[in-house]
Write a protein that holds these residues in place. Structure first.
Motif, PDB file in Angstrom:
ATOM      1  N   GLY A 201       0.868  -1.209   0.087  1.00 18.76           N
ATOM      2  CA  GLY A 201       0.047   0.222  -0.181  1.00 18.76           C
ATOM      3  C   GLY A 201       0.933   1.286  -0.155  1.00 18.76           C
ATOM      4  N   THR A 271      -8.990 -10.246   0.049  1.00 14.37           N
ATOM      5  CA  THR A 271      -8.973  -9.788  -1.226  1.00 14.37           C
ATOM      6  C   THR A 271      -9.895  -9.579  -1.876  1.00 14.37           C
ATOM      7  OG1 THR A 271      -6.378  -9.907  -1.134  1.00 14.37           O
ATOM      8  CG2 THR A 271      -7.400  -9.462  -3.449  1.00 14.37           C
ATOM      9  N   ALA A 274     -13.400  -7.359  -0.465  1.00 13.09           N
ATOM     10  CA  ALA A 274     -12.622  -5.833  -0.500  1.00 13.09           C
ATOM     11  C   ALA A 274     -12.948  -5.302  -1.902  1.00 13.09           C
ATOM     12  CB  ALA A 274     -11.532  -5.480   0.218  1.00 13.09           C
ATOM     13  N   ALA A 308      -6.659  -0.805  -2.021  1.00 12.60           N
ATOM     14  CA  ALA A 308      -6.828  -0.498  -0.473  1.00 12.60           C
ATOM     15  C   ALA A 308      -6.828  -1.777   0.184  1.00 12.60           C
ATOM     16  CB  ALA A 308      -8.393   0.003  -0.344  1.00 12.60           C
ATOM     17  N   ILE A 309      -7.063  -2.921  -0.399  1.00 16.80           N
ATOM     18  CA  ILE A 309      -6.822  -4.113   0.562  1.00 16.80           C
ATOM     19  C   ILE A 309      -5.464  -4.588   0.572  1.00 16.80           C
ATOM     20  CG2 ILE A 309      -7.670  -5.861  -1.400  1.00 16.80           C
ATOM     21  CD1 ILE A 309      -8.512  -5.947   2.567  1.00 16.80           C
ATOM     22  N   THR A 310      -4.708  -4.353  -0.346  1.00 17.27           N
ATOM     23  CA  THR A 310      -3.225  -4.625  -0.657  1.00 17.27           C
ATOM     24  C   THR A 310      -2.470  -4.564   0.707  1.00 17.27           C
ATOM     25  OG1 THR A 310      -3.182  -4.385  -2.730  1.00 17.27           O
ATOM     26  CG2 THR A 310      -1.019  -4.159  -1.753  1.00 17.27           C
ATOM     27  N   SER A 312      -3.751  -4.208   3.853  1.00 18.77           N
ATOM     28  CA  SER A 312      -4.444  -4.654   4.927  1.00 18.77           C
ATOM     29  C   SER A 312      -4.807  -6.058   4.948  1.00 18.77           C
ATOM     30  CB  SER A 312      -5.617  -3.509   5.120  1.00 18.77           C
ATOM     31  OG  SER A 312      -6.337  -3.808   3.906  1.00 18.77           O
ATOM     32  N   CYS A 313      -4.711  -6.848   3.957  1.00 19.69           N
ATOM     33  CA  CYS A 313      -5.405  -8.014   3.542  1.00 19.69           C
ATOM     34  C   CYS A 313      -4.928  -8.981   4.747  1.00 19.69           C
ATOM     35  CB  CYS A 313      -5.059  -8.560   2.366  1.00 19.69           C
ATOM     36  SG  CYS A 313      -3.368  -8.766   1.760  1.00 19.69           S
ATOM     37  N   ILE A 324     -13.357  -1.718   4.413  1.00 18.59           N
ATOM     38  CA  ILE A 324     -12.352  -1.150   3.396  1.00 18.59           C
ATOM     39  C   ILE A 324     -12.704  -1.008   1.927  1.00 18.59           C
ATOM     40  CG2 ILE A 324      -9.847  -1.675   2.552  1.00 18.59           C
ATOM     41  CD1 ILE A 324      -9.215  -2.823   5.327  1.00 18.59           C
ATOM     42  N   ALA A 328     -13.198   2.704   0.413  1.00 23.79           N
ATOM     43  CA  ALA A 328     -12.422   2.765  -0.864  1.00 23.79           C
ATOM     44  C   ALA A 328     -13.214   3.090  -2.188  1.00 23.79           C
ATOM     45  CB  ALA A 328     -11.378   1.628  -1.078  1.00 23.79           C
ATOM     46  N   GLY A 361      -6.233   2.398   2.600  1.00 25.01           N
ATOM     47  CA  GLY A 361      -6.092   1.069   2.959  1.00 25.01           C
ATOM     48  C   GLY A 361      -5.029   0.912   4.139  1.00 25.01           C
ATOM     49  N   THR A 362      -3.959   1.830   4.001  1.00 26.91           N
ATOM     50  CA  THR A 362      -2.875   1.803   5.021  1.00 26.91           C
ATOM     51  C   THR A 362      -3.319   2.279   6.225  1.00 26.91           C
ATOM     52  OG1 THR A 362      -0.997   2.102   3.203  1.00 26.91           O
ATOM     53  CG2 THR A 362      -0.734   2.543   5.443  1.00 26.91           C
TER      54      THR A 362
END
Length: 460
Positions: A201, A271, A274, A308-310, A312-313, A324, A328, A361-362
């Protein structure tokens, strides 16, 4: 630095998954090429695709020479990895590993010593090198969408090489290099700050989104923007590209588990959840705002959710993934309109989707991270207080600031050497014709000459 690279016998299951994941992530770049290529006008489609494909060439060569070492070598002053440690991938190329064979005279089996090869975690080091290369490639390619229709191809190639060297490789070291992983000491964001960024992210999306914004401001607006209509010329291309990105993103996120275990499975699910939620949220936002839900909106919503999920997944459960995705999808749909209010010509909404989506996401990890998820951290809503939130904010802010300053310096260097901007005549003719002497489509009448016939050595 003693003991690196680690020697051993790789796990075949993990190795197979990571090889597949690396291939999936590479597929994302041609997917991005179609996604971006469909969004530009017909006279710039080949140039748009070429900017993504050329990143595959430039970044690969730099990565194997010194990029991997800058990203994953032993830390130097909290800035970058030691560029000499793995220069030219020295010490990492190994043949086939083999386990020790115990002698069994009764069965006629002779003893054989184990054959060890360089490893990163449980995979051959070369597999990890290849996997991380694909991240570097697509991060550079992402920037190109912001500068469609007006950047010189030669200027883009030089900028891509410089930006990968001085911006992406050091930031990848900060975020992806963990102590004791590829070297003794890794990057400060991963180890000292302990911010969570599972698959990029900050290093990928905030980094590329910030670079896109700065490059747009230095390059200037397309001639005629925003008064001249510049609609996407091929929406099926856009949808195809979005589909390939979603498919490849499973390598991006689930592959970042580094093994074919439970963490890969849970990140695969979050992933998907989201991304689906973000697509629906974008379409609903469009419907409320404009009265119609569009295919371009669906494709953009998919990408916003994936972005966005990158980071936080690995840190959220299904409820967090839904949150998320919805946030997003809706906020990125609104953010893409900021360019008209603020006057920056981000051609294909790299800022609105990747910068805004990456920040969301971060930061949302600090709110909805669930302790039972793989990352093992608790956000504010799960009793963790503000501890993780400030760490996420510092990590995001540091990458944003470094990328902005680094991009500005490099863009001005390119501008005042080989040049960045197409001339007015070249831009009017289209980047395909002026930069490549090609056309994406042959509109000649039946019986007329083919565009192929104008190329030396090509019969048409």
């Amino acid at each position: 630095m003693d003991g690196f690279p680690t020697l051993g016998i790789p796990d075949t299951g993990d190795t197979a998954w990571m090889l597949a994941s690396a291939a999936l992530v590479l597929l994302m770049t041609p997917g991005l090429a179609f996604f971006y290529g469909g969004m530009v006008r017909a006279k710039g489609v080949l140039n748009m695709i070429m900017m993504s494909f050329s990143a595959m060439g430039v970044v690969t060569v730099l990565w194997v020479l010194y990029g991997y070492s800058l990203a994953f070598g032993n830390d130097v002053s909290n800035l970058f990895g030691d560029p000499t440690q793995f220069f030219g991938l020295k010490g990492l190329i190994g043949g086939n590993a083999a386990a020790e064979v115990i002698a069994d005279p009764a069965a006629g089996v002779e003893a054989v010593e184990a054959v060890n090869i360089p490893l990163v975690f449980t995979m051959p080091a070369t597999v990890f090198v290849a996997f991380q290369l694909m991240f570097a490639i697509i991060t550079v390619a992402l920037i190109s969408g912001a500068v469609a229709d007006r950047i010189k191809f030669g200027g883009w190639l030089l900028f891509a090489g410089l930006w990968a060297t001085f911006v992406y490789f050091p930031v990848a070291h900060w975020v992806f290099s963990f102590d004791g992983g590829t070297a003794e000491t890794g990057g400060w964001i991963a180890n000292k700050l302990a911010a969570v960024d599972f698959a990029g992210g900050t290093a990928v999306h905030i980094n590329a989104g910030t670079a896109a914004l700065v490059l747009v401001l230095i390059l200037g607006k397309r001639r005629g923007w925003p008064n001249t209509p510049m609609r996407p010329h091929n929406l099926p291309f856009v949808m195809l590209g979005a589909g390939l990105l979603w498919f490849g993103w499973y390598g991006f996120n689930a592959g970042s588990a580094g093994a074919s275990g439970g963490l890969a499975g849970s990140t695969f699910v979050t992933t998907t959840v989201a991304t689906a939620a973000a697509m629906l949220a974008w379409l609903l936002t469009e419907r409320i705002r404009d009265g119609k839900a569009t295919s371009l909106g669906a494709a953009s919503g998919v990408v916003a959710g994936l972005v966005a999920i990158t980071p936080s997944c690995s840190a959220v459960n299904v409820v967090g993934a839904l949150v998320i995705g919805v946030v997003a999808g809706s906020l990125c749909a609104l953010a893409v309109g900021l360019k008209y209010k603020l006057g920056y010509d981000d051609s294909l909404d790299v800022v609105g989707v990747h910068l805004v989506g990456g920040i969301l996401g971060t930061l949302l990890i600090g709110l909805v991270a669930a302790p039972e998820a793989g990352a093992g951290v608790a956000g504010l809503f799960y009793g963790g207080g503000f501890d993780q939130l400030w760490r996420q904010a510092v990590g995001a802010g540091a990458v944003l600031l470094y990328s902005a300053i680094g991009t500005a310096i490099l863009a001005f260097i390119v501008k005042f050497t080989v040049g960045l901007r197409l001339s007015e005549e070249e831009e009017a003719a289209g980047a395909d014709e002026s930069e490549h002497a090609e056309s994406g489509y042959d509109f000649a009448a039946v019986g007329g000459g083919s565009v192929l016939g104008r190329h030396p050595g090509v019969e048409g």
